[in-house]
Design an enzyme around this catalytic site. Structure first.
Site, PDB file in Angstrom:
ATOM      1  N   ASP A  13       1.005  -1.083  -0.221  1.00 59.26           N
ATOM      2  CA  ASP A  13       0.106  -0.191   0.165  1.00 59.26           C
ATOM      3  C   ASP A  13       0.720   1.255   0.158  1.00 59.26           C
ATOM      4  OD1 ASP A  13      -2.756  -1.710  -0.013  1.00 59.26           O
ATOM      5  OD2 ASP A  13      -2.401  -1.530   2.239  1.00 59.26           O
ATOM      6  N   LYS A  16       1.798   2.296  -4.941  1.00 62.39           N
ATOM      7  CA  LYS A  16       2.461   1.916  -6.413  1.00 62.39           C
ATOM      8  C   LYS A  16       1.462   2.342  -7.826  1.00 62.39           C
ATOM      9  CE  LYS A  16       2.495  -2.259  -4.775  1.00 62.39           C
ATOM     10  NZ  LYS A  16       2.150  -2.100  -2.793  1.00 62.39           N
ATOM     11  N   GLY A  40      -4.879  -4.070  -4.053  1.00 65.67           N
ATOM     12  CA  GLY A  40      -5.780  -3.182  -4.648  1.00 65.67           C
ATOM     13  C   GLY A  40      -5.165  -1.711  -4.203  1.00 65.67           C
ATOM     14  N   HIS A  41      -5.303  -1.422  -5.424  1.00 65.52           N
ATOM     15  CA  HIS A  41      -4.873  -0.460  -5.588  1.00 65.52           C
ATOM     16  C   HIS A  41      -5.173   0.765  -6.209  1.00 65.52           C
ATOM     17  CE1 HIS A  41      -1.082  -2.548  -5.978  1.00 65.52           C
ATOM     18  NE2 HIS A  41      -1.246  -3.074  -7.118  1.00 65.52           N
ATOM     19  N   GLN A 223       1.294  -6.417  -3.868  1.00 65.59           N
ATOM     20  CA  GLN A 223       2.346  -6.413  -1.983  1.00 65.59           C
ATOM     21  C   GLN A 223       3.735  -5.965  -2.178  1.00 65.59           C
ATOM     22  OE1 GLN A 223       0.869  -9.665  -3.934  1.00 65.59           O
ATOM     23  NE2 GLN A 223      -1.176  -8.343  -2.803  1.00 65.59           N
TER      24      GLN A 223
HETATM   25  P1  GDP Z   1      -0.127  -0.289  -3.255  1.00 62.80           P
HETATM   26  O1  GDP Z   1      -1.331  -0.834  -3.148  1.00 62.80           O
HETATM   27  O2  GDP Z   1       0.604   0.028  -3.484  1.00 62.80           O
HETATM   28  O3  GDP Z   1      -0.872   0.004  -5.345  1.00 62.80           O
HETATM   29  O4  GDP Z   1      -1.133   1.225  -2.694  1.00 62.80           O
HETATM   30  P2  GDP Z   1      -3.174   1.624  -2.282  1.00 62.80           P
HETATM   31  O5  GDP Z   1      -3.086   2.165  -3.447  1.00 62.80           O
HETATM   32  O6  GDP Z   1      -3.576   0.716  -1.694  1.00 62.80           O
HETATM   33  O7  GDP Z   1      -2.613   2.630  -0.558  1.00 62.80           O
HETATM   34  C1  GDP Z   1      -2.040   4.356  -1.227  1.00 62.80           C
HETATM   35  C2  GDP Z   1      -3.429   5.346  -0.622  1.00 62.80           C
HETATM   36  O8  GDP Z   1      -2.555   6.132  -0.981  1.00 62.80           O
HETATM   37  C3  GDP Z   1      -4.474   4.754  -1.793  1.00 62.80           C
HETATM   38  O9  GDP Z   1      -5.580   6.213  -1.851  1.00 62.80           O
HETATM   39  C4  GDP Z   1      -4.078   6.093  -2.896  1.00 62.80           C
HETATM   40  O10 GDP Z   1      -4.431   7.769  -3.647  1.00 62.80           O
HETATM   41  C5  GDP Z   1      -3.134   7.296  -1.761  1.00 62.80           C
HETATM   42  N1  GDP Z   1      -2.082   8.149  -1.873  1.00 62.80           N
HETATM   43  C6  GDP Z   1      -0.583   7.640  -3.245  1.00 62.80           C
HETATM   44  N2  GDP Z   1      -0.009   8.517  -3.389  1.00 62.80           N
HETATM   45  C7  GDP Z   1      -0.044   9.408  -2.613  1.00 62.80           C
HETATM   46  C8  GDP Z   1      -0.097  10.376  -2.523  1.00 62.80           C
HETATM   47  O11 GDP Z   1       0.968  11.327  -2.483  1.00 62.80           O
HETATM   48  N3  GDP Z   1      -0.199  11.212  -1.705  1.00 62.80           N
HETATM   49  C9  GDP Z   1      -2.042  11.079  -1.153  1.00 62.80           C
HETATM   50  N4  GDP Z   1      -2.223  11.867  -0.016  1.00 62.80           N
HETATM   51  N5  GDP Z   1      -2.086  10.169  -1.313  1.00 62.80           N
HETATM   52  C10 GDP Z   1      -1.506   9.367  -1.908  1.00 62.80           C
HETATM   53  P1  IMO Z   2      -0.673  -4.304  -2.055  1.00 58.19           P
HETATM   54  O1  IMO Z   2      -0.719  -4.835  -3.605  1.00 58.19           O
HETATM   55  C1  IMO Z   2      -0.656  -4.967   1.730  1.00 58.19           C
HETATM   56  C2  IMO Z   2      -1.232  -9.600   3.530  1.00 58.19           C
HETATM   57  C3  IMO Z   2      -2.497  -9.708   4.475  1.00 58.19           C
HETATM   58  C4  IMO Z   2      -1.512 -10.473   5.053  1.00 58.19           C
HETATM   59  C5  IMO Z   2      -0.656 -11.060   4.028  1.00 58.19           C
HETATM   60  C6  IMO Z   2      -1.001 -12.422   3.387  1.00 58.19           C
HETATM   61  O2  IMO Z   2      -2.347  -3.276  -2.719  1.00 58.19           O
HETATM   62  O3  IMO Z   2       0.407  -3.425  -1.511  1.00 58.19           O
HETATM   63  P2  IMO Z   2      -2.658 -13.257   1.623  1.00 58.19           P
HETATM   64  O4  IMO Z   2      -4.262 -12.552   1.211  1.00 58.19           O
HETATM   65  O5  IMO Z   2      -1.805 -12.400   0.813  1.00 58.19           O
HETATM   66  O6  IMO Z   2      -1.946 -14.205   2.033  1.00 58.19           O
HETATM   67  O7  IMO Z   2      -2.555 -12.333   3.396  1.00 58.19           O
HETATM   68  O8  IMO Z   2       0.025 -10.011   2.929  1.00 58.19           O
HETATM   69  N1  IMO Z   2      -1.253  -8.109   1.690  1.00 58.19           N
HETATM   70  C7  IMO Z   2      -1.449  -7.163   1.729  1.00 58.19           C
HETATM   71  N2  IMO Z   2      -1.180  -5.916   2.583  1.00 58.19           N
HETATM   72  N3  IMO Z   2      -1.268  -4.639   0.511  1.00 58.19           N
HETATM   73  C8  IMO Z   2      -1.199  -5.791   0.293  1.00 58.19           C
HETATM   74  O9  IMO Z   2      -1.286  -5.528  -1.454  1.00 58.19           O
HETATM   75  C9  IMO Z   2      -2.176  -6.725   0.619  1.00 58.19           C
HETATM   76  N4  IMO Z   2      -1.169  -8.064  -0.079  1.00 58.19           N
HETATM   77  C10 IMO Z   2      -1.550  -9.294   1.160  1.00 58.19           C
HETATM   78  O10 IMO Z   2      -3.126  -8.295   4.916  1.00 58.19           O
HETATM   79  O11 IMO Z   2      -0.750  -9.429   6.238  1.00 58.19           O
HETATM   80 MG    MG Z   3      -3.100  -1.064  -2.027  1.00 63.95          MG
END
Ligand code: GDP
Ligand code: IMO
Ligand code: MG
Length: 428
Positions: A13, A16, A40-41, A223
């Site tokens: 998270d 990416k 989840g992105h 991840q």
């Molecule tokens: P990912 O799994 O690595 O793609 O990240 P996620 O989407 O799960 O979580 C990142 C969150 O931060 C999302 O809600 C993005 O919209 C938000 N985000 C990403 N870059 C920035 C930033 O520079 N500033 C802020 N405030 N939010 C950001």
């Molecule tokens: P993104 O791509 C954050 C964590 C789960 C759990 C562990 C194993 O959005 O960064 P799984 O269901 O993969 O067997 O769970 O990994 N986990 C993540 N945590 N961001 C993710 O993906 C994750 N995908 C799995 O919470 O601790």
């Molecule tokens: Mg994510």
């Protein structure tokens, strides 16, 4: 710059999805190479929010060919739900390619994921419950179902039967659940076969040819490094290779072809699920970071655990991935703090560790050694150059760069596509 890997440098998270999306207009292919719909992105384009799980974030850029590589595990129901939801919003998904060698998450593995967690009790991993772990376990045990198996009903039935022979023993005798029939599973999977067929391709061949032609390919990790099955905080990890090497095994492109490896890293740290997290804040400050950063999971909605930036993790990630660049995200979240601590080392029972301890117990007992920098109060969300940042924010980033082992090439100051400060072109 033809082949670039974008991966998470912490526990996921990091942003990416946003980083990939931002490069989307300048790349030809975006390849997801590991994981599945545990990812989840969230990507924000012109104020519109898109939540992606199984599809590569590159799908939001017209002109990009999104690819689901052989290293991914696919839940077919989720795949088509995601495609349909994007189609309704006018996103063109017609170019999507899916590797014939990618594995399918059969419905029984979702059940097994959930019951296994329940049985683990206190030792649970806190998985997303999507069947990821059991499906990778099947792959390694050589009882997995692959995309290509869907196109021969006889082979599919044989493989499902082989897998269920073992799994039904487990489900019925250990977990006290009902047995799953071969027929229901095969019918479930076959329901998607015809829709999937036109997307299926020899994606390794296509990607290598594209690189031969000088096309740009972006490999997008799900991840992150600390959740990687080999390099993460095992057993509190996911079941795939989320580090740079995974981009090669998960796509069929050799390591000599990779030009750049970009680590996405938050200006602080979050983690979802169980497992060690040395800089975690269990107090009001942790809650403040969660609120300020909107730190709730994109996939499961769970509140993310929050803590300060950990340079031990950053250095470790720089090393195991061979990072060439860091993208520091969510710097804007830290606005309004008088002091911003950075963890520079760990103290484990009186011994200082500048590098990640190799003994997992030491990681569990690690106490962060902090350095405190002065904070800033100015709103930085409109800054588009490094010089526009308040001097204390600049100092913070420069200090991160100094102690993280990799140069900081971009800085996120908001969720929108445009809210980024670029210091070095990631594709240049
Ligand atoms: P990912 O799994 O690595 O793609 O990240 P996620 O989407 O799960 O979580 C990142 C969150 O931060 C999302 O809600 C993005 O919209 C938000 N985000 C990403 N870059 C920035 C930033 O520079 N500033 C802020 N405030 N939010 C950001
Ligand atoms: P993104 O791509 C954050 C964590 C789960 C759990 C562990 C194993 O959005 O960064 P799984 O269901 O993969 O067997 O769970 O990994 N986990 C993540 N945590 N961001 C993710 O993906 C994750 N995908 C799995 O919470 O601790
Ligand atoms: Mg994510």
């Amino acid at each position: 710059m033809p082949a670039v890997v974008v991966l998470g440098a912490q526990w996921g998270d990091e942003g990416k999805g946003k980083a990939t999306d931002q490069l989307g207009s300048r790349v030809d292919y975006v390849v997801k190479f590991n994981g599945g719909n545990n990812a989840g992105h969230t990507v924000v384009i012109d104020g519109e929010k898109y939540a992606l799980h199984l599809l590569p974030s590159g799908i939001l850029s017209p002109g990009v060919t999104p690819v689901i590589g052989n290293g991914v595990v696919i839940d077919l129901t989720v795949l088509f739900q995601e495609i349909d939801a994007l189609d309704v919003r006018g996103v063109d998904t017609s170019r999507l390619l899916v590797s014939a060698n990618a594995h399918i998450i059969p419905p029984y593995n979702r059940t097994i994921d959930k019951v296994t967690e329940r049985f683990l009790g206190k030792r649970r991993i806190g998985t997303t419950g999507r069947g990821i772990g059991p499906t990778y376990a099947d792959k390694i045990s050589r009882v997995g179902i692959r995309v290509q198996d869907l196109f021969d009903e006889h082979i599919l039935a044989q493989k499902v039967e082989g897998a269920l022979d073992q799994k039904n023993h487990l489900l019925v005798k250990v977990y006290n659940r009902r047995a799953i029939t071969v027929e229901e599973t095969v019918a479930d999977l076959l329901a998607y076969a015809e829709r999937l067929r036109p997307m299926v391709a020899d994606t390794a061949l296509i990607l290598n040819k594209a690189l031969d032609e000088g096309k740009t390919v972006l490999f997008e990790a799900g991840q992150a490094t600390m959740l990687d099955v080999d390099h993460g905080t095992y057993p509190f990890v996911t079941s795939s290779s989320a580090t740079a090497g995974g981009a090669c095994t998960g796509s069929g492109v050799g390591p000599t072809r990779i030009d750049r490896v970009v680590g996405v890293i938050k200006a602080y740290t979050t983690r979802v699920g169980e497992g060690p997290f040395p800089t975690e804040l269990l107090d009001d400050t942790g809650e403040w970071l969660r609120k300020q950063g909107g730190e709730y999971g994109t996939t499961t909605g769970r509140p993310r655990r929050c803590g300060w930036y950990d340079a031990v993790v950053a250095r470790y990630s720089s090393r195991v991935n061979g990072l060439t660049d860091l993208v520091v995200t969510k710097l804007d979240t830290l606005t309004g703090l008088a002091k911003v601590p950075i963890c520079v080392a760990y103290d484990v029972h009186g011994t200082r560790y500048d590098e990640m301890p190799f003994d997992q117990s030491d990681v569990h007992h690690a106490v962060p050694v902090y350095e405190e920098l002065d904070g800033w109060w100015e709103d930085i969300t409109a800054c588009r150059t490094f010089d526009e940042l308040p001097v204390n924010a600049q100092r913070y980033v420069l200090r991160l760069e100094e102690i993280s082992g990799t140069r900081v090439s971009a800085i996120g100051v908001g969720p929108g596509r445009e809210a980024t400060i670029v210091r070095h072109d990631l594709l240049g």
